[in-house]
Design an enzyme around this catalytic site. Structure first.
Site, PDB file in Angstrom:
ATOM      1  N   ASP A  77      32.953   0.375  -4.959  1.00 33.43           N
ATOM      2  CA  ASP A  77      34.096  -0.156  -5.698  1.00 33.43           C
ATOM      3  C   ASP A  77      34.043   0.267  -7.156  1.00 33.43           C
ATOM      4  O   ASP A  77      33.724   1.426  -7.443  1.00 33.43           O
ATOM      5  CB  ASP A  77      34.181  -1.678  -5.517  1.00 33.43           C
ATOM      6  CG  ASP A  77      34.526  -2.069  -4.085  1.00 33.43           C
ATOM      7  OD1 ASP A  77      35.127  -1.243  -3.372  1.00 33.43           O
ATOM      8  OD2 ASP A  77      34.187  -3.188  -3.672  1.00 33.43           O
TER       9      ASP A  77
ATOM     10  N   HIS B 174      18.944  16.738  -4.373  1.00 31.26           N
ATOM     11  CA  HIS B 174      17.742  15.908  -4.383  1.00 31.26           C
ATOM     12  C   HIS B 174      18.054  14.505  -4.880  1.00 31.26           C
ATOM     13  O   HIS B 174      17.156  13.661  -5.007  1.00 31.26           O
ATOM     14  CB  HIS B 174      16.669  16.561  -5.265  1.00 31.26           C
ATOM     15  CG  HIS B 174      15.294  16.017  -5.075  1.00 31.26           C
ATOM     16  ND1 HIS B 174      14.683  15.205  -5.998  1.00 31.26           N
ATOM     17  CD2 HIS B 174      14.407  16.161  -4.060  1.00 31.26           C
ATOM     18  CE1 HIS B 174      13.466  14.876  -5.571  1.00 31.26           C
ATOM     19  NE2 HIS B 174      13.275  15.447  -4.400  1.00 31.26           N
TER      20      HIS B 174
ATOM     21  N   LYS C 264       9.623   7.121  -9.569  1.00 32.54           N
ATOM     22  CA  LYS C 264       9.625   7.917 -10.802  1.00 32.54           C
ATOM     23  C   LYS C 264      10.061   6.991 -11.934  1.00 32.54           C
ATOM     24  O   LYS C 264      11.258   6.760 -12.143  1.00 32.54           O
ATOM     25  CB  LYS C 264      10.569   9.111 -10.722  1.00 32.54           C
ATOM     26  CG  LYS C 264      10.113  10.220  -9.758  1.00 32.54           C
ATOM     27  CD  LYS C 264      10.651  10.028  -8.385  1.00 32.54           C
ATOM     28  CE  LYS C 264      10.314  11.198  -7.466  1.00 32.54           C
ATOM     29  NZ  LYS C 264      10.727  10.937  -6.075  1.00 32.54           N
TER      30      LYS C 264
ATOM     31  N   ASP D 156       6.471   1.819 -24.753  1.00 34.17           N
ATOM     32  CA  ASP D 156       6.307   0.697 -25.693  1.00 34.17           C
ATOM     33  C   ASP D 156       7.007  -0.579 -25.232  1.00 34.17           C
ATOM     34  O   ASP D 156       7.291  -1.455 -26.071  1.00 34.17           O
ATOM     35  CB  ASP D 156       6.827   1.088 -27.087  1.00 34.17           C
ATOM     36  CG  ASP D 156       6.010   2.205 -27.712  1.00 34.17           C
ATOM     37  OD1 ASP D 156       4.827   2.348 -27.341  1.00 34.17           O
ATOM     38  OD2 ASP D 156       6.563   2.957 -28.542  1.00 34.17           O
TER      39      ASP D 156
ATOM     40  N   HIS E 208       6.305   7.245  -4.340  1.00 34.97           N
ATOM     41  CA  HIS E 208       7.468   8.106  -4.529  1.00 34.97           C
ATOM     42  C   HIS E 208       8.302   7.676  -5.732  1.00 34.97           C
ATOM     43  O   HIS E 208       9.322   8.281  -6.044  1.00 34.97           O
ATOM     44  CB  HIS E 208       8.319   8.086  -3.249  1.00 34.97           C
ATOM     45  CG  HIS E 208       9.292   9.205  -3.124  1.00 34.97           C
ATOM     46  ND1 HIS E 208      10.658   9.010  -3.068  1.00 34.97           N
ATOM     47  CD2 HIS E 208       9.115  10.549  -3.057  1.00 34.97           C
ATOM     48  CE1 HIS E 208      11.270  10.168  -2.961  1.00 34.97           C
ATOM     49  NE2 HIS E 208      10.359  11.120  -2.963  1.00 34.97           N
TER      50      HIS E 208
ATOM     51  N   LYS F  10      19.564  10.571  -5.407  1.00 41.25           N
ATOM     52  CA  LYS F  10      19.571   9.318  -4.664  1.00 41.25           C
ATOM     53  C   LYS F  10      20.413   8.331  -5.455  1.00 41.25           C
ATOM     54  O   LYS F  10      19.907   7.415  -6.100  1.00 41.25           O
ATOM     55  CB  LYS F  10      18.158   8.759  -4.483  1.00 41.25           C
ATOM     56  CG  LYS F  10      17.131   9.763  -3.907  1.00 41.25           C
ATOM     57  CD  LYS F  10      16.326  10.411  -4.979  1.00 41.25           C
ATOM     58  CE  LYS F  10      15.140  11.221  -4.508  1.00 41.25           C
ATOM     59  NZ  LYS F  10      15.350  12.200  -3.490  1.00 41.25           N
TER      60      LYS F  10
END
Length: 400
Positions: free
Chosen positions: A292, A285, A115, A120, A113, A287
């Protein structure tokens, strides 16, 4: 978590496909030596086709291109789409590809899952955005709200090492790129992973540590919110000691059962002062979270059983006041302009018939990590794919 915090980085927030795709495709187009790319989903649409073209062009000019996808999330990608890349020199790898049974995908759990893109060894991207047109506003009402970051600096070496380790069984010859370690900014950052071997609970542990240390504010925007009992308890405890705890969750879900599960937990949190907002403009979608004035995180991990107990996930933790404030201003605007506040009074209505479900949902969060351990864990292994050229077809296993 066994990686050290690294200073001297630049980290830029990228919002939705409009912010992400131009940056990542431009970086791929300028790659000189190597592109390491991991993703859950690629669709054969205008975004997937643009990715395909930029990777083909990179491979043709001699760049080493290693592309790892999930065998479940990218199961419907046509063979002809893949073949066009592999014939140009792109190395295409699938995580846990499995044949369908009666037309159904069977490999439901323990997905790739993450991404991540590393160019380089110098520039990296990490977040929650896949390669599909539903991350663009012109997709319509179901376009996703999501986030990623562009990263330069010494922490890129951690992302490079992580991707290289994941792809090690199929990296022949091994990557020879040496990541740059020169400072590129003033931000401290660290990569946190979740896998099914040595890092089973690292992401959850980092959330718990940050929430326990919170002094005045916590903001979490998460698509699939059904965390374990410990995190629920710490969020409630933080609100009890005076921390302003704000959750931004799905109000227009892409999967209706997701909101139904999350709502089983609302009473438990609301009665101790946690603020809950449901984002209603489009499916959430994202996350992301902040605590603080300095701590933030952006990545692929939802706060649900699949992400916290099964999937391979990756989040970047960030310590920087300016980044934290930028993310806070964005999420505050999201909550005030495009969300509907959930009140305890509203959730109490009909409580009598929901009480048994709330009880079950609460105790599922408490015991799920133990239950998850009963499921067999397949090996974390990539398989290289060399499809036969044909007009249509689904992703299938090829040469190993």
């Amino acid at each position: 978590m066994n990686k050290p915090w690294v200073e001297g980085n630049s980290v830029e927030l990228l919002i939705n496909g409009e912010g992400y795709y131009p940056r990542v495709f431009e970086a791929m187009a300028q790659a000189r030596e190597e592109i390491l790319l991991e993703t859950f989903i690629i669709f054969d649409d205008k975004v997937g086709q643009q990715l395909q073209q930029v990777l083909i062009e990179a491979a043709r000019r001699g760049v080493r291109v290693e592309l790892a996808v999930d065998g479940y999330g990218t199961a419907d990608l046509p063979d002809a789409f893949i073949a066009a890349m592999t014939e140009a020199g792109v190395r295409f790898h699938a995580f846990d590809p499995q044949p369908r049974v009666a037309g159904m995908r069977t490999n439901l759990f323990r997905r790739l899952h993450r991404k991540i893109v590393v160019i380089d060894g110098e520039l990296a991207f990490i977040g929650g955005i896949n390669y599909s047109a539903d991350h663009l506003g012109d997709y319509g009402p179901m376009a996703k709200q999501d986030y990623a970051v562009q990263v330069r600096g010494p922490v890129v070496a951690q992302l490079h090492a992580s991707s290289r380790q994941l792809m090690a069984p199929v990296l022949e010859p091994p990557s020879q790129v040496r990541p740059l370690t020169q400072p590129a900014g003033q931000i401290s950052a660290v990569l946190v992973e979740r896998d099914n071997t040595r890092h089973r609970s690292d992401i959850e542990a980092c959330y718990l540590q940050a929430v326990r240390a919170a002094r005045h504010r916590i903001v979490i925007a998460n698509a699939y919110f059904f965390p374990g009992y410990r995190l629920l308890r710490e969020l409630r405890n933080a609100a009890r000691r005076g921390v302003q705890v704000t959750l931004i969750l799905q109000g227009q879900p892409d999967m209706r059962w997701v909101r139904a599960l999350s709502r089983l937990l609302y009473n438990y949190l609301l009665r101790d002062g946690v603020r809950i907002h449901e984002y209603c403009q489009r499916p959430l979608h994202g996350k992301v979270a902040l605590v603080d004035d300095e701590w933030s995180t952006v990545g692929s991990s939802n706060l649900d059983p699949l992400s916290l107990s099964f999937n391979l996930e990756a989040n970047l933790l960030i310590r920087d006041r300016a980044f934290n404030q930028h993310l806070y201003q964005h999420l505050t605007s999201l909550a005030s302009d495009h969300c509907k506040a959930v009140t305890l009074e509203r959730m109490i209505r009909g409580y009598w018939w929901r009480a048994p479900l709330i009880f079950i949902g609460f105790h599922l969060t408490r015991y799920f990590p133990r239950i998850a351990g009963w499921f067999p864990a397949h090996r974390q292994r990539l398989k290289s794919v060399q499809p036969e050229v044909q007009a249509q077809g689904d992703l299938h296993e090829g040469n190993t």
